[in-house]
Write a protein that holds these residues in place. Sequence first.
Motif, short mmCIF file in Angstrom:
data_model
loop_
_atom_site.label_atom_id
_atom_site.label_comp_id
_atom_site.label_asym_id
_atom_site.label_seq_id
_atom_site.Cartn_x
_atom_site.Cartn_y
_atom_site.Cartn_z
N ARG A 112 57.77 24.27 70.35
CA ARG A 112 57.07 24.31 71.64
C ARG A 112 56.35 22.98 71.88
N LEU A 113 55.72 22.44 70.85
CA LEU A 113 55.06 21.14 70.97
C LEU A 113 56.07 20.07 71.37
N SER A 114 57.20 20.06 70.70
CA SER A 114 58.24 19.08 70.99
C SER A 114 58.76 19.24 72.42
N GLU A 115 59.04 20.47 72.81
CA GLU A 115 59.56 20.73 74.16
C GLU A 115 58.54 20.38 75.24
N ASN A 116 57.29 20.79 75.04
CA ASN A 116 56.25 20.50 76.03
C ASN A 116 56.05 19.01 76.21
N THR A 117 56.08 18.28 75.12
CA THR A 117 55.88 16.83 75.24
C THR A 117 57.07 16.18 75.91
N ARG A 118 58.26 16.60 75.53
CA ARG A 118 59.47 16.02 76.12
C ARG A 118 59.57 16.34 77.61
N ARG A 119 59.31 17.58 77.98
CA ARG A 119 59.42 18.00 79.38
C ARG A 119 58.40 17.28 80.27
N ASN A 120 57.28 16.91 79.70
CA ASN A 120 56.24 16.26 80.49
C ASN A 120 56.24 14.75 80.32
N GLY A 121 57.32 14.20 79.76
CA GLY A 121 57.43 12.75 79.64
C GLY A 121 56.43 12.15 78.67
N TYR A 122 56.05 12.89 77.68
CA TYR A 122 55.02 12.49 76.74
C TYR A 122 55.71 12.15 75.43
N ASP A 123 55.53 10.95 74.92
CA ASP A 123 56.19 10.50 73.71
C ASP A 123 55.22 10.58 72.53
N LEU A 124 55.50 11.47 71.58
CA LEU A 124 54.60 11.63 70.44
C LEU A 124 54.50 10.36 69.59
N ARG A 125 55.48 9.46 69.72
CA ARG A 125 55.39 8.20 68.96
C ARG A 125 54.35 7.25 69.55
N SER A 126 53.87 7.56 70.75
CA SER A 126 52.90 6.68 71.40
C SER A 126 51.46 7.11 71.17
N VAL A 127 51.26 8.15 70.37
CA VAL A 127 49.91 8.64 70.10
C VAL A 127 49.67 8.69 68.59
N GLY A 128 48.41 8.80 68.21
CA GLY A 128 48.09 9.02 66.81
C GLY A 128 48.49 10.45 66.46
N ILE A 129 49.16 10.62 65.33
CA ILE A 129 49.62 11.97 64.96
C ILE A 129 49.53 12.14 63.45
#
Length: 194
Positions: A112-129
């Motif tokens: 769900r985290l992956s899908e929500n970020t992808r659908r909203n144009g949000y790249d997890l590689r661009s944030v601290g994780i």
Amino acid sequence: MEQDGRQVSVKVALTGAADAGKLAVLRGIAGRYGSATVREHAVGPLRVHRVEWTEPGALPDGRFLNVAVHSLTGRVDYNAAEELLLRAAAGVVFVVDVDPMKFQATWDSLMRLSENTRRNGYDLRSVGIAIQYHRADLYPNFDPAQLDARLGVPPGLIPRFVSTSRVPDAEGMAFDSVIAQIKSRLDLADDSGG
């Protein structure tokens, strides 16, 4: 991330499956900052928890870092709640209860985290994780590397930390890693002139 001449405000999302221990982790983080209090409000059956503070020392450029950590507890029946949690987040700590019986809930939450970020144009590689494997003391045979493999987390790509039920913040390692990544990105943005 919001910036003005004297301060930078960042949001960190504490995510994971329901009952993964996110509230205990959030309270552990808040406990490290004397003036920080976990606040709660309801949105339908969900509880939104947040804690805010200003980091004690200034950033290298003299500005101060205001941090707000947000989390949801309860069953997330609607993606919109998690999408709002992630919106404008400069960092994400994904909390995983290491109980083998909760693996499917963890997997569903990660997808769900992956899908929500992808659908909203949000790249997890661009944030601290960071990933925080929680309650390891309750499962003596727990092997972080095996859980990495089951979740498909490539070794060394995402910082991963292990906490116990007695020390849910694990001395702040996962959260501190995310804040360090955010500060590094701030330094890079400043060095590039924007």
